[in-house]
Structure formats: structure tokens, C-alpha cells
Write a protein that holds these residues in place. Structure first.
Motif, PDB file in Angstrom:
ATOM      1  N   LEU A  75       0.854  -1.191  -0.189  1.00 54.21           N
ATOM      2  CA  LEU A  75      -0.118   0.070   0.030  1.00 54.21           C
ATOM      3  C   LEU A  75       0.878   1.271  -0.032  1.00 54.21           C
ATOM      4  O   LEU A  75       0.711   2.178  -0.811  1.00 54.21           O
ATOM      5  CB  LEU A  75      -0.881  -0.024   1.274  1.00 54.21           C
ATOM      6  CG  LEU A  75      -1.923   1.232   1.494  1.00 54.21           C
ATOM      7  CD1 LEU A  75      -2.864   1.338   0.187  1.00 54.21           C
ATOM      8  CD2 LEU A  75      -2.479   1.036   2.624  1.00 54.21           C
ATOM      9  N   VAL A  76       1.741   1.435   0.906  1.00 57.44           N
ATOM     10  CA  VAL A  76       2.791   2.456   0.874  1.00 57.44           C
ATOM     11  C   VAL A  76       3.664   2.727  -0.283  1.00 57.44           C
ATOM     12  O   VAL A  76       3.793   3.575  -0.895  1.00 57.44           O
ATOM     13  CB  VAL A  76       3.713   2.459   2.123  1.00 57.44           C
ATOM     14  CG1 VAL A  76       4.516   3.630   2.272  1.00 57.44           C
ATOM     15  CG2 VAL A  76       2.777   2.337   3.450  1.00 57.44           C
ATOM     16  N   PHE A  77       3.954   1.588  -0.846  1.00 55.14           N
ATOM     17  CA  PHE A  77       4.777   1.495  -1.991  1.00 55.14           C
ATOM     18  C   PHE A  77       4.090   1.867  -3.270  1.00 55.14           C
ATOM     19  O   PHE A  77       4.183   2.723  -4.079  1.00 55.14           O
ATOM     20  CB  PHE A  77       5.464   0.100  -2.184  1.00 55.14           C
ATOM     21  CG  PHE A  77       6.348   0.102  -3.463  1.00 55.14           C
ATOM     22  CD1 PHE A  77       7.499   0.729  -3.547  1.00 55.14           C
ATOM     23  CD2 PHE A  77       5.923  -0.620  -4.782  1.00 55.14           C
ATOM     24  CE1 PHE A  77       8.592   0.490  -4.566  1.00 55.14           C
ATOM     25  CE2 PHE A  77       6.885  -0.503  -5.720  1.00 55.14           C
ATOM     26  CZ  PHE A  77       8.332  -0.045  -5.739  1.00 55.14           C
ATOM     27  N   GLY A  78       2.798   1.356  -3.365  1.00 53.48           N
ATOM     28  CA  GLY A  78       1.974   1.968  -4.354  1.00 53.48           C
ATOM     29  C   GLY A  78       1.576   3.385  -4.367  1.00 53.48           C
ATOM     30  O   GLY A  78       1.555   3.897  -5.361  1.00 53.48           O
ATOM     31  N   LEU A  79       1.136   3.782  -3.242  1.00 56.49           N
ATOM     32  CA  LEU A  79       0.820   5.205  -3.221  1.00 56.49           C
ATOM     33  C   LEU A  79       2.278   6.235  -3.531  1.00 56.49           C
ATOM     34  O   LEU A  79       1.909   7.044  -4.266  1.00 56.49           O
ATOM     35  CB  LEU A  79       0.228   5.497  -1.703  1.00 56.49           C
ATOM     36  CG  LEU A  79      -1.090   4.952  -1.331  1.00 56.49           C
ATOM     37  CD1 LEU A  79      -1.461   5.381   0.178  1.00 56.49           C
ATOM     38  CD2 LEU A  79      -2.096   5.643  -2.129  1.00 56.49           C
ATOM     39  N   VAL A  80       3.397   5.808  -2.966  1.00 61.30           N
ATOM     40  CA  VAL A  80       4.472   6.720  -3.125  1.00 61.30           C
ATOM     41  C   VAL A  80       4.837   6.580  -4.696  1.00 61.30           C
ATOM     42  O   VAL A  80       5.118   7.296  -5.492  1.00 61.30           O
ATOM     43  CB  VAL A  80       5.494   6.271  -2.256  1.00 61.30           C
ATOM     44  CG1 VAL A  80       6.916   7.305  -2.737  1.00 61.30           C
ATOM     45  CG2 VAL A  80       5.212   6.387  -0.755  1.00 61.30           C
ATOM     46  N   GLY A  81       5.082   5.354  -5.089  1.00 57.97           N
ATOM     47  CA  GLY A  81       5.830   4.961  -6.269  1.00 57.97           C
ATOM     48  C   GLY A  81       4.428   5.583  -7.437  1.00 57.97           C
ATOM     49  O   GLY A  81       4.745   5.952  -8.573  1.00 57.97           O
ATOM     50  N   GLY A  82       3.212   5.480  -7.179  1.00 59.24           N
ATOM     51  CA  GLY A  82       2.157   5.675  -8.066  1.00 59.24           C
ATOM     52  C   GLY A  82       2.156   7.302  -8.072  1.00 59.24           C
ATOM     53  O   GLY A  82       1.835   7.808  -9.195  1.00 59.24           O
ATOM     54  N   TRP A  83       2.418   7.834  -7.186  1.00 56.07           N
ATOM     55  CA  TRP A  83       2.342   9.267  -7.196  1.00 56.07           C
ATOM     56  C   TRP A  83       3.501   9.914  -7.937  1.00 56.07           C
ATOM     57  O   TRP A  83       3.374  10.756  -8.830  1.00 56.07           O
ATOM     58  CB  TRP A  83       2.543   9.822  -5.780  1.00 56.07           C
ATOM     59  CG  TRP A  83       2.619  11.447  -5.538  1.00 56.07           C
ATOM     60  CD1 TRP A  83       3.590  12.310  -5.378  1.00 56.07           C
ATOM     61  CD2 TRP A  83       1.308  12.342  -5.701  1.00 56.07           C
ATOM     62  NE1 TRP A  83       3.167  13.589  -5.640  1.00 56.07           N
ATOM     63  CE2 TRP A  83       1.819  13.463  -5.570  1.00 56.07           C
ATOM     64  CE3 TRP A  83      -0.385  11.983  -5.706  1.00 56.07           C
ATOM     65  CZ2 TRP A  83       1.003  14.676  -5.518  1.00 56.07           C
ATOM     66  CZ3 TRP A  83      -0.877  13.047  -5.706  1.00 56.07           C
ATOM     67  CH2 TRP A  83      -0.423  14.581  -5.695  1.00 56.07           C
ATOM     68  N   VAL A  84       4.677   9.360  -7.881  1.00 58.60           N
ATOM     69  CA  VAL A  84       5.875   9.536  -8.557  1.00 58.60           C
ATOM     70  C   VAL A  84       5.599   9.221 -10.067  1.00 58.60           C
ATOM     71  O   VAL A  84       5.859  10.010 -11.177  1.00 58.60           O
ATOM     72  CB  VAL A  84       7.046   8.976  -8.102  1.00 58.60           C
ATOM     73  CG1 VAL A  84       8.322   9.337  -8.897  1.00 58.60           C
ATOM     74  CG2 VAL A  84       7.375   9.495  -6.654  1.00 58.60           C
ATOM     75  N   LEU A  85       5.082   8.287 -10.375  1.00 58.43           N
ATOM     76  CA  LEU A  85       4.971   7.670 -11.644  1.00 58.43           C
ATOM     77  C   LEU A  85       3.824   8.519 -12.501  1.00 58.43           C
ATOM     78  O   LEU A  85       3.789   8.953 -13.627  1.00 58.43           O
ATOM     79  CB  LEU A  85       4.468   6.146 -11.936  1.00 58.43           C
ATOM     80  CG  LEU A  85       4.352   5.501 -13.047  1.00 58.43           C
ATOM     81  CD1 LEU A  85       5.381   5.459 -13.936  1.00 58.43           C
ATOM     82  CD2 LEU A  85       3.763   4.302 -12.845  1.00 58.43           C
ATOM     83  N   ALA A  86       2.694   8.916 -11.800  1.00 55.57           N
ATOM     84  CA  ALA A  86       1.840   9.594 -12.010  1.00 55.57           C
ATOM     85  C   ALA A  86       2.169  11.174 -12.602  1.00 55.57           C
ATOM     86  O   ALA A  86       1.659  11.562 -13.518  1.00 55.57           O
ATOM     87  CB  ALA A  86       0.431   9.723 -11.427  1.00 55.57           C
ATOM     88  N   GLY A  87       3.126  11.447 -11.660  1.00 51.30           N
ATOM     89  CA  GLY A  87       3.577  12.787 -11.868  1.00 51.30           C
ATOM     90  C   GLY A  87       4.482  12.929 -13.216  1.00 51.30           C
ATOM     91  O   GLY A  87       4.382  13.664 -14.219  1.00 51.30           O
ATOM     92  N   ARG A  88       5.339  11.936 -13.560  1.00 50.07           N
ATOM     93  CA  ARG A  88       5.963  11.817 -14.629  1.00 50.07           C
ATOM     94  C   ARG A  88       5.345  11.542 -15.952  1.00 50.07           C
ATOM     95  O   ARG A  88       5.540  12.248 -17.030  1.00 50.07           O
ATOM     96  CB  ARG A  88       7.028  10.590 -14.483  1.00 50.07           C
ATOM     97  CG  ARG A  88       8.127  10.854 -13.475  1.00 50.07           C
ATOM     98  CD  ARG A  88       8.964   9.963 -13.544  1.00 50.07           C
ATOM     99  NE  ARG A  88       9.909   9.922 -15.022  1.00 50.07           N
ATOM    100  CZ  ARG A  88      10.910   8.925 -15.079  1.00 50.07           C
ATOM    101  NH1 ARG A  88      11.279   7.869 -14.379  1.00 50.07           N
ATOM    102  NH2 ARG A  88      11.492   9.027 -16.393  1.00 50.07           N
ATOM    103  N   MET A  89       4.048  10.835 -15.733  1.00 56.25           N
ATOM    104  CA  MET A  89       3.167  10.479 -16.966  1.00 56.25           C
ATOM    105  C   MET A  89       2.213  11.650 -17.424  1.00 56.25           C
ATOM    106  O   MET A  89       2.253  12.055 -18.595  1.00 56.25           O
ATOM    107  CB  MET A  89       2.117   9.369 -16.539  1.00 56.25           C
ATOM    108  CG  MET A  89       2.909   8.078 -16.461  1.00 56.25           C
ATOM    109  SD  MET A  89       3.489   7.517 -17.942  1.00 56.25           S
ATOM    110  CE  MET A  89       1.847   7.192 -18.941  1.00 56.25           C
ATOM    111  N   LEU A  90       2.217  12.768 -16.230  1.00 57.48           N
ATOM    112  CA  LEU A  90       1.154  13.879 -16.543  1.00 57.48           C
ATOM    113  C   LEU A  90       2.001  15.144 -16.732  1.00 57.48           C
ATOM    114  O   LEU A  90       1.416  16.100 -17.106  1.00 57.48           O
ATOM    115  CB  LEU A  90       0.241  13.993 -15.455  1.00 57.48           C
ATOM    116  CG  LEU A  90      -0.839  12.968 -15.232  1.00 57.48           C
ATOM    117  CD1 LEU A  90      -1.751  13.289 -14.005  1.00 57.48           C
ATOM    118  CD2 LEU A  90      -1.554  13.002 -16.275  1.00 57.48           C
TER     119      LEU A  90
END
Length: 369
Positions: A75-90
Motif C-alpha cells: 500500500l505504501v509502496f503503491g501510493l508513493v510509487g504511483g504518485w511519482v509515476l503519475a507525475g512523470r506520466m502527466l
């Protein structure tokens, strides 16, 4: 959007983790017995039975905390990694949004020029850059058009004002001469206004399309302008076949008349020629108008379709028009989804080729119909 993507990434990772843990648990349940017998190891395999041990219950007590820890980590890894990945994608979308805000403030010279490999965001950015370039060119053209139109309209009004002042301050002046000049100036202002109205109508594209034969329009335009051609010593030659186009008859007649008039006026001072041809092509109707005249450079020809633009060699006279002839031709052609090509002739003069869509094919009727 970044929060939504982050929650989506984290949720998917949690779901995948749950599936993996469930698969491990099912594997353990399948291969681990529910209970196990305890024997005294000193007695060997045939020793005395000491009791029964609940294996699965003990395994669940060990597996559950570990699984909960793994899910918490995911959960923690998904939230942190997802936030970084979404930022790069957007990030490209953020640049596009900033460019949109800049354009909305009136700055059309800004370009995104998104780097990187060609993906959906890159295609969107390139399309946006192309749109900005076309808007910038269109706005610049409209500004030039407004300035030129104001100048062209101001000229006859200023001349009229001067003539009226002369008539008022000089009672001995011949009024008939002043009236004749006022009539000529007023007629020119009317012609210019009508040309502007035609140009606006062609730009808006508000007209009904119907099959139109270009050869008949050529015949009508040449008959109308024949006295002008005879007055200027210009010979008109027409040839070709029936060329059905699809559009507004009134606008296409204006297009044809403008081309023939332009070819007559901007010709040799004596023994000039105008050749007009109509033909059909693949799903198109083609109108070609050639005229003799002074030699034109490709650079000068490229500007002739802009409003109020004339070649520098051309002399303005009473038949020179308002400088909107070829501009109207271009707008009418574009409104009909056609193409316009201007080419300077090697011997002097101009060759204009207009290609217009042919009428759509009608469905064939069956014998019963």
C-alpha cells in the motif's frame, strides 16, 4: 488526475498482492495437513502417540501477520510509487495546459515542442503546435486585412470629402465634373464593399451545395466581360468539356468572373490573350485560366491571393479592382474544399488552376424503382 492515477496504481498493486497471497495460502492448504500426530522421537516411527497438533491453525497464526505486513508495504509502496509515476506520466499534459493558458492570454507565438518519443502526448502537443501556428498566421492575416480594408475604404471617403470641400469653397467650379468624379469614387467604394461582403460570405461557408457546371459559368463570365476584353484588345479563348463541380453556383460564378476579370485587366497593353479551359479529373472539376502579361517572380505570385496585394509591376487603373479578386477566389476555393494553384508563365503572365470536388455519385436505381 494525478490522485486518481495514484489510487489506481496503488489499488491495482494491492489487488495483485492479494491475489498472490491468496494463491500462496491455497497452495499451503493443499499441501499441508490439517492436523499432525506427535510421537516420541526416542521411540522411532513406531513410538508411543503423544497427541495431535493443529498444523493449519498454527500456520495461519504465522502467515496472517506476515501477509498483513506485506499488504501494508504494498500500500505504501503503491501510493508513493504511483504518485511519482503519475507525475512523470502527466508532465507533458502540464506543459500542454500551460501552453493553452498562455495562448488564452493572447500569446500565440509560444510553442510546446515536446521532446521524447512519439506517443499520444507527443502527438497531442504537435497537433497543438500546428494549431497555434495556423491561428497565429490567421490572426496576422486578419490584422493585415483590417488595416488594408480600412485604408482602402478611407481613400474614397477622403476623396469624396475633398471634392465636396472644393464644391463648397469654389462656387465657380463645374459641378458636373465634380458630380462625375463623386459618382466614380462612390462606385468604387460600393464595389469594394460588395467584394468584402462576398469575401465574408465565402469565409463563413454558409451556402447550399448543388451540382454546378463550370463550363456554363465560364461561358456566362466571358459574355459579361467581353466588352472589357474588346476595349483592352484582349482575345479570350475558351475550350474544354463539361466540368460538373459541387458547390454554390453564385460563389463559383463569382470565382470564375474574378479569374477572367483578373486575366483581362492584368494583361499586355495590346494584343493580350486569355485562355480558359475546363476539364474533369479523378473526382474533381478543373478550371484553368491563363493570361499573357508581364513576367512575374514566384515570390510576387505567392502573395497575390492575400487581400489588397498586387504585383509591384501592375499599374492601377479604373479596372484594377479593389485588390480582393484573387483573395476571394482563394476563400471560395477553400470553402468548397478545393485547391488553388498560381504559377508564373515563362513568357509572362499567370496560370491559375482551380480544382473543385465533383458532385457525389448518386445511388443507382434498380429496375423496380
Amino acid at each position: 488526475m494525478r490522485v486518481k492515477l495514484t489510487l489506481s496504481y496503488a489499488g491495482f498493486l494491492m489487488f495483485a498482492g492479494l491475489l498472490l497471497l491468496a494463491a500462496v495460502w491455497l497452495f499451503l492448504l493443499r499441501h499441508v495437513p490439517d492436523r499432525a500426530m506427535l510421537i516420541n522421537p526416542d521411540d522411532g516411527l513406531e513410538g508411543d502417540l503423544k497427541g495431535v497438533f493443529p498444523v493449519r491453525s498454527a500456520l495461519l497464526g504465522v502467515f496472517a501477520p506476515k501477509a498483513a505486513a506485506v499488504l501494508a508495504f504494498l500500500l505504501v509502496f503503491g501510493l508513493v510509487g504511483g504518485w511519482v509515476l503519475a507525475g512523470r506520466m502527466l508532465a507533458p499534459l502540464t506543459r500542454i495546459t500551460d501552453a493553452t493558458r498562455t495562448a488564452a492570454k493572447g500569446s500565440l507565438s509560444h510553442r510546446i515542442r515536446l521532446p521524447g518519443r512519439k506517443d499520444e502526448f507527443r502527438e497531442l502537443a504537435d497537433a497543438f503546435d500546428t494549431m497555434l501556428a495556423r491561428l497565429e498566421a490567421h490572426v496576422a492575416e486578419q490584422q493585415r486585412f483590417a488595416a488594408n480594408a480600412s485604408h482602402e475604404l478611407r481613400t474614397p471617403l477622403a476623396i469624396s470629402q475633398t471634392l465636396l470641400d472644393v464644391a463648397r469653397n469654389d462656387p465657380t467650379r463645374d459641378l458636373d465634373e465634380i458630380l462625375d468624379r463623386l459618382h466614380a469614387v462612390n462606385a468604387r467604394a460600393i464595389d469594394l464593399t460588395e467584394a468584402l461582403l462576398v469575401l465574408s460570405r465565402a469565409t463563413q461557408g454558409s451556402f447550399t451545395r448543388e451540382p454546378v457546371d463550370l463550363s456554363l459559368l465560364v461561358e456566362e463570365a466571358t459574355e459579361t466581360l467581353l466588352p472589357l476584353a474588346e476595349k483592352r484588345g484582349v482575345t479570350i479563348e475558351t475550350s474544354g468539356d463539361i466540368a460538373p463541380a459541387f458547390g454554390s453556383q453564385a460563389l463559383l460564378l463569382q470565382l470564375t468572373t474574378n479569374l477572367v476579370h483578373n486575366a483581362i485587366v492584368h494583361n499586355l497593353p495590346d494584343k493580350g490573350t486569355v485562355r480558359i479551359e475546363t476539364r474533369t479529373g479523378p473526382d474533381t472539376a478543373v478550371l484553368t485560366v491563363e493570361n499573357s502579361g508581364e513576367k512575374l517572380s514566384p515570390q510576387a505570385v505567392a502573395t497575390l491571393t492575400e487581400p489588397f496585394r498586387r504585383a509591384t509591376e501592375r499599374i492601377r487603373n479604373d479596372h484594377a479592382g479593389a485588390g480582393l479578386g484573387l483573395a476571394i477566389v482563394r476563400r471560395i476555393t477553400e470553402a468548397h474544399d478545393g485547391s488553388l494553384t498560381l504559377t508564373p508563365r515563362a513568357d509572362g503572365g499567370l496560370c491559375v488552376v482551380v480544382r473543385l470536388p465533383a458532385p457525389p455519385a448518386l445511388p443507382r436505381r434498380t429496375p423496380d424503382q
